[in-house]
Design a protein around this motif. Structure first.
Motif, PDB file in Angstrom:
ATOM      1  N   LYS A 154      -2.868   5.875 -12.714  1.00 47.60           N
ATOM      2  CA  LYS A 154      -3.336   5.092 -11.565  1.00 47.60           C
ATOM      3  C   LYS A 154      -4.178   3.924 -12.063  1.00 47.60           C
ATOM      4  O   LYS A 154      -5.395   3.933 -11.946  1.00 47.60           O
ATOM      5  CB  LYS A 154      -4.165   5.974 -10.632  1.00 47.60           C
ATOM      6  N   SER A 181      -6.027   0.327 -12.294  1.00 47.58           N
ATOM      7  CA  SER A 181      -6.673  -0.407 -11.207  1.00 47.58           C
ATOM      8  C   SER A 181      -5.974  -1.739 -10.932  1.00 47.58           C
ATOM      9  O   SER A 181      -6.199  -2.353  -9.906  1.00 47.58           O
ATOM     10  CB  SER A 181      -8.153  -0.622 -11.520  1.00 47.58           C
ATOM     11  N   GLY A 196      -0.550   3.088  -7.151  1.00 50.97           N
ATOM     12  CA  GLY A 196      -1.801   2.550  -6.624  1.00 50.97           C
ATOM     13  C   GLY A 196      -2.534   3.723  -6.012  1.00 50.97           C
ATOM     14  O   GLY A 196      -3.114   4.543  -6.707  1.00 50.97           O
ATOM     15  N   ASN A 197      -2.485   3.841  -4.710  1.00 51.19           N
ATOM     16  CA  ASN A 197      -2.990   5.035  -4.071  1.00 51.19           C
ATOM     17  C   ASN A 197      -1.832   5.993  -3.833  1.00 51.19           C
ATOM     18  O   ASN A 197      -0.807   5.598  -3.287  1.00 51.19           O
ATOM     19  CB  ASN A 197      -3.651   4.686  -2.738  1.00 51.19           C
ATOM     20  N   VAL A 198      -2.008   7.229  -4.266  1.00 48.08           N
ATOM     21  CA  VAL A 198      -0.960   8.223  -4.010  1.00 48.08           C
ATOM     22  C   VAL A 198      -1.159   8.717  -2.576  1.00 48.08           C
ATOM     23  O   VAL A 198      -2.153   9.360  -2.259  1.00 48.08           O
ATOM     24  CB  VAL A 198      -1.048   9.395  -5.007  1.00 48.08           C
ATOM     25  N   LYS A 199      -0.203   8.402  -1.726  1.00 49.28           N
ATOM     26  CA  LYS A 199      -0.374   8.706  -0.302  1.00 49.28           C
ATOM     27  C   LYS A 199       0.076  10.131  -0.009  1.00 49.28           C
ATOM     28  O   LYS A 199       1.207  10.363   0.429  1.00 49.28           O
ATOM     29  CB  LYS A 199       0.422   7.704   0.539  1.00 49.28           C
ATOM     30  N   VAL A 200      -0.828  11.064  -0.279  1.00 48.60           N
ATOM     31  CA  VAL A 200      -0.476  12.470  -0.082  1.00 48.60           C
ATOM     32  C   VAL A 200      -0.882  12.961   1.309  1.00 48.60           C
ATOM     33  O   VAL A 200      -0.892  14.159   1.562  1.00 48.60           O
ATOM     34  CB  VAL A 200      -1.133  13.371  -1.146  1.00 48.60           C
ATOM     35  N   GLY A 201      -1.219  12.008   2.194  1.00 48.02           N
ATOM     36  CA  GLY A 201      -1.707  12.408   3.509  1.00 48.02           C
ATOM     37  C   GLY A 201      -0.609  12.835   4.464  1.00 48.02           C
ATOM     38  O   GLY A 201      -0.487  12.300   5.559  1.00 48.02           O
ATOM     39  N   GLU A 236       0.826  -1.211   0.000  1.00 48.06           N
ATOM     40  CA  GLU A 236       0.000   0.000   0.000  1.00 48.06           C
ATOM     41  C   GLU A 236       0.864   1.268   0.000  1.00 48.06           C
ATOM     42  O   GLU A 236       0.565   2.242  -0.638  1.00 48.06           O
ATOM     43  CB  GLU A 236      -0.945   0.002   1.198  1.00 48.06           C
ATOM     44  N   GLY A 237       1.955   1.213   0.749  1.00 54.84           N
ATOM     45  CA  GLY A 237       2.822   2.382   0.812  1.00 54.84           C
ATOM     46  C   GLY A 237       2.372   3.393   1.842  1.00 54.84           C
ATOM     47  O   GLY A 237       1.359   3.199   2.513  1.00 54.84           O
ATOM     48  N   GLU A 238       3.157   4.434   1.994  1.00 54.60           N
ATOM     49  CA  GLU A 238       2.835   5.459   2.987  1.00 54.60           C
ATOM     50  C   GLU A 238       3.398   6.800   2.522  1.00 54.60           C
ATOM     51  O   GLU A 238       4.165   6.858   1.562  1.00 54.60           O
ATOM     52  CB  GLU A 238       3.366   5.058   4.369  1.00 54.60           C
ATOM     53  N   PRO A 239       3.012   7.887   3.183  1.00 55.42           N
ATOM     54  CA  PRO A 239       3.385   9.223   2.715  1.00 55.42           C
ATOM     55  C   PRO A 239       4.896   9.454   2.574  1.00 55.42           C
ATOM     56  O   PRO A 239       5.327  10.111   1.632  1.00 55.42           O
ATOM     57  CB  PRO A 239       2.809  10.152   3.782  1.00 55.42           C
TER      58      PRO A 239
END
Ligand code: SF4
Ligand code: SF4
Ligand code: SF4
Ligand code: SF4
Lengths: 380, 537
Positions: free
Chosen positions: B220, B222, B195-200, B166-169
């Motif tokens: 991105k 699917s 996948g999900n761009v973790k811009v959080g 998933e990754g992280e920011p």
């Protein structure tokens, strides 16, 4: 300096202010805790538990606990319905003028009581628990206090969903925000539709409402709304396994720990659609038609829902400009307080600096209290 | 500052020495901030950051305020908060040292995830770390990127992230910076497959937008992109949902993501310290009551960020103070004459508060949190809590039943229900429900317990014998228990008794186990009302 005689003013009684005040009091520093509204706890004291068959680590119950700590701590003197009017730096201390704030009772908290309408606190630790219009007018401090340092913890404002007019917030009864949703669950013990009090069968969450929006100039991710919506969806699904929940999103942001496990599980329970809906129209029975560009179809399509929840983002607090003028704390390009710490004795904690979860806000408030104590010489 | 109001307070002394395990930047930050408070800090573990840049001053380093001990490892940790006994080893030599507190700053390593994309690392395919090293240098490899495209033009570089994990920011930030750097090189082009761009995290959405404006292309898809690696050719294929066809790219270089891994060393360390990890093996356990920086063991702190480091320093200062601390003397006490050294209490105490003394179990007043799990589990009933003695709990159960029955006016109209409420969660929820006026059955009464883990089988049976029609055990949600597993013990016991009740022909639904958070007044009332209804029906 004798720490016994030292005093810090903490501006804002949300989770950041509560935590900062508590940490200061742990080291024997007196605190004047100033809160603009009639209740301590800020936004987060209104959040409900998101547990399913297990705790989802949302942090809501730790706010409850922190509030309990603070109201029982004699070193913390609370001023409700009070705001900062002015500040004068004299040598190493501040002369602070407080005034009664001019604020309406929170609409969402109004209930009917035997002796008329009153706003109700969210926690049993709110004191007073009920505030009527006339109580309100008698509340507030008008005074001057001398303090050695100041921590600004004025928090955020939720994005005003009316600015996204195509979603019809305020027009259609069953388009609500995440904060509205909290209130519904708190009052009813479960999620029901505002229009008819029935459990909704089909629920949509729309993410990034107001955040990550270049057109609005809001070039930040609010960080908390993905975790929030997923936890909420999981808990609603747990209560009502028949509910069909869809989340419309751009990118899914992580909850804190154990995210991969959490995400795998939640994907089995809710449907994720990568697109942000364009607009919402009313249907019969107060249902809603949500139009979007479906990713796998490449053409507009629409779908009906019983309830639509807008994940409104974290915006700079409404009073940020005013407080910046009084305190000379600079504001950054996004409108939040600049996070650089100060050698003048003015510090900022929590979401007043930008988005953050309950957990990170508490950690940040601890760190800010530490810095303030370092400034005071209590910590080295 | 409030201190606990109890006549039974004793002063204990707390060692002013602190052990920091992990000499990365967060560990060293914690060390510097703790040493500044006047405590002596020993740091062990691989040194991967500069002590001075992490806030340790020259004075600390020279005068021993912070003592960085290379090549020293920890073999065992005995004792309790204030008085930990660490066995440290260097070159097979063992020394025992005493520490008041321990700070763990786990050092996780990044591992390349190329295999998950079917890629082999070479000159053209590199990990994010390798790529970062190249672009911060002026090497041949850097020139290869600058002129690596067709006909000596700038290269096309593709970044892969978010499919192997998933990754992280933090990782996302590195990729976004890398892509922007490539895009800003003359003639180069950057592509991100995400996948999900973790811009959080602070500043990342702005960085992402900046990259897009500069011309970085972000796909991105699917599904995980199909990546082919030939001798001269790299090819990435994704399905485009809009055009409904494959989109291909033949980049000159591919940069693959890396993932944080939990190495065995960390897990061994947790076992030695008896500190719980989360499901993924990272410290500490996932429990809001531990955030920030606390672990399941009092006096052992966990630091995973700068914020944690400062919070750990706060907690250490609060704990050690001037070296003495007032604690409740008899939160829990063992009767030496009854103890048969069965180890049950030692194994079940979530806070590691039990040790051995004079041929019996003993409980450290400094570490004990008074949850009562040990007391309920002890087969010899050798342990009593100071505030919640078995005797007082029995009396409270009786009182609850009697007062519940007294509220029933004519004969018995409603069931008598006794709920054992954990003081951390259910009790709070119950009190709120009362205060907010949520209706609950008149025959409903509660018994306060320090933790659901202190609800003995005997107490539940006693409630029935005394005349309760229904018994409820209300605990914290799983994963929210301050005693980590008190709720689990309670649930097991309830299941046991339900089986017994069934065998005895009473039906198991007279007894229920439920979990609740402290802030859920209405939900608590609903649960009680549902239970009452189920007893009537
Ligand atoms: S889900 Fe949230 S409120 Fe509920 S127990 Fe867990 S942390 Fe507390
Ligand atoms: S947390 Fe999720 S919903 Fe909130 S702004 Fe970020 S991406 Fe959007
Ligand atoms: S559980 Fe009881 S008998 Fe067993 S070691 Fe502990 S105190 Fe002794
Ligand atoms: S009461 Fe709880 S914390 Fe204290 S020794 Fe027993 S199990 Fe450990």
């Amino acid at each position: 300096m004798n720490s016994q005689s030292q005093k810090v003013l903490v501006l804002g009684g949300g989770i950041a202010g509560l935590t900062a005040a508590w940490e200061l009091s742990r080291q024997n520093i007196s605190v004047e805790l100033v809160e603009k509204s009639c209740f301590l706890g800020g936004h987060s004291i209104g959040f409900t538990c998101k547990a399913t068959d297990r705790c989802q680590q949302c942090g809501a119950c730790s706010v409850e606990e922190m509030l309990k700590n603070v109201v029982n701590e004699p070193l913390i003197n609370v001023h409700l319905k009070t705001e900062l009017k002015g500040l004068n730096k004299a040598d190493s201390s501040y002369k602070i003028t407080l005034q009664k704030s001019d604020i309406d009772l929170p609409v969402a908290q109004i209930t009917q009581r035997a002796n008329g309408k009153a706003a109700k606190g969210f926690s049993k630790h709110n004191n007073p628990l009920y505030v009527t219009e006339s109580d309100k007018n008698n509340m507030g401090s008008q005074c001057e206090v001398d303090v050695d340092a100041l921590i600004v913890a004025t928090g955020y404002s939720p994005f005003d969903p009316n600015r996204k007019s195509t979603y019809g917030y305020g027009k259609w009864a069953n388009v609500i925000t995440g904060l509205d949703l909290e209130n519904i669950i708190r009052e009813n013990g479960a999620l029901v539709r505002p229009s008819d009090g029935q459990k909704p069968a089909k629920v949509a969450f729309i993410q990034c409402v107001g955040s990550r929006d270049e057109r609005l100039g809001n070039l930040w991710c609010s960080e908390v709304c993905c975790p929030y919506a997923m936890r909420m969806a999981g808990s609603v699904k747990h209560d009502n396994p028949d509910a069909q929940i869809t989340m419309f999103y751009i990118d899914i942001q992580n909850t804190a720990k154990e995210f991969p496990v959490f995400y795998e599980k939640i994907k089995q329970n809710i449907r994720f659609v990568r697109t942000i809906p364009v607009d919402i129209y009313p249907l019969e029975n107060n249902c809603l038609e949500l139009r979007h560009m479906a990713e796998d179809e490449g053409a507009p399509s629409s779908e009906s829902f019983d309830l639509v929840v807008l994940s409104v983002g974290i915006m700079p607090g409404k009073d940020t400009g005013k407080i910046s003028e009084i305190t000379a704390i600079p504001i950054n390009q996004d409108g939040f307080f600049d996070s650089t710490s100060s050698d003048l004795g003015c510090f900022v904690a929590g979401t007043a600096k930008g988005p953050g979860s309950i957990a990170t806000t508490m950690a940040d408030a601890g760190k800010t209290a530490f810095e303030a104590m370092r400034y005071l010489g209590v910590m080295k | 500052m409030i201190t606990e109001n109890c006549s039974n307070m004793v002063d204990i002394s707390i060692s002013k020495d602190v052990l920091v395990i992990g000499a990365g930047s967060f560990g060293l930050q914690a060390a510097g901030q703790i040493a500044a408070q006047g405590y002596k800090v020993s740091v062990i573990g691989a040194k991967t950051a500069c002590a001075r840049q992490s806030g340790c001053t020259s004075e600390m380093l020279e005068k021993g305020g912070v003592n960085i001990m290379q090549d020293v490892s920890i073999e065992a940790l005995a004792g309790v908060v204030g008085d930990f006994r660490a066995t440290l080893t260097k070159n097979n030599e063992k020394v025992e040292s005493i520490f008041g507190a321990v700070v763990v700053a786990p050092q996780y390593s990044y591992s390349p995830l190329n295999a998950k994309y079917g890629l082999t690392l070479n000159d053209k395919v590199m990990t994010l770390s390798q790529f970062e090293a190249i672009i911060s240098s002026d090497s041949e490899k850097m020139k290869a990127i600058q002129n690596g495209g067709e006909g000596g033009a700038g290269a096309n570089v593709a970044f892969l992230m978010g499919f192997a994990q998933e990754g992280e920011p933090l990782l996302t930030g590195r990729v976004l910076k890398g892509a922007l750097a490539v895009q800003n090189m003359k003639g180069c082009k950057a592509y991100i497959y995400a996948g999900n761009v973790k811009v959080g995290a602070n500043g990342l959405e702005r960085l992402f937008t900046q990259g897009r404006h500069a011309g970085v292309v972000c796909f991105k898809p699917s599904e995980t992109p199909k990546v082919q690696q030939g001798t001269d050719l790299l090819k990435i294929t994704i399905k485009d949902p809009v055009v409904r066809s494959d989109v291909e790219l033949t980049p000159d270089f591919i940069v693959v993501e890396e993932g944080l891994v939990v190495d065995k060393q960390n897990l061994d360390l947790c076992a030695k310290l008896r500190v719980d990890t989360d499901l993924d093996g990272f410290l500490p356990s996932n429990n809001v009551h531990r955030f920030p920086a606390k672990s399941n063991r009092d006096g052992i702190f966990v630091v995973n960020s700068s914020l944690d480091a400062t919070n750990a320093a706060l907690r250490v200062k609060e704990l050690i103070g001037d070296g003495t601390k007032k604690v409740v003397a008899d939160r829990a006490k063992v009767d030496e004459n009854l103890c048969v050294i069965c180890l049950t209490c030692y194994r079940s105490c979530p806070h590691g508060a039990i040790f051995w003394q004079n041929g019996a179990a003993a409980i450290s007043p400094a570490a004990c949190q008074g949850c009562g799990i040990c007391a309920s589990e002890c087969p010899m009933d050798a342990i009593q809590l100071g505030e919640f003695t078995d005797e007082s709990l029995r009396a409270n159960i009786k009182d609850a039943v009697v007062s519940a029955q007294a509220t029933q006016k004519d004969a018995k109209s409603e069931p008598t229900i006794v709920a054992f409420c954990c003081k951390n969660s259910a009790l709070e929820a119950f009190e709120s429900a009362k205060l907010f006026g949520h209706e609950m059955p008149v025959g409903f009464k509660i018994v306060k317990v320090p933790c659901a883990g202190k609800v003995d089988v005997e107490f539940i049976m006693k409630a029935f014998v005394d005349g309760a029609d229904g018994v409820m055990v209300a605990a914290c949600h799983e994963g929210n228990c301050k005693a980590e597993r008190g709720n689990t013990y309670a649930k097991w016991r309830v299941n046991e008794i339900q089986k017994r009740l069934e065998l005895m022909g009473f039906g198991k639904n007279k007894l229920t186990f439920t979990t609740i958070a402290s802030n859920m007044a209405k939900e608590f009332a609903c649960k009680v009302n549902d239970f009452a209804k189920s007893l009537e029906g």
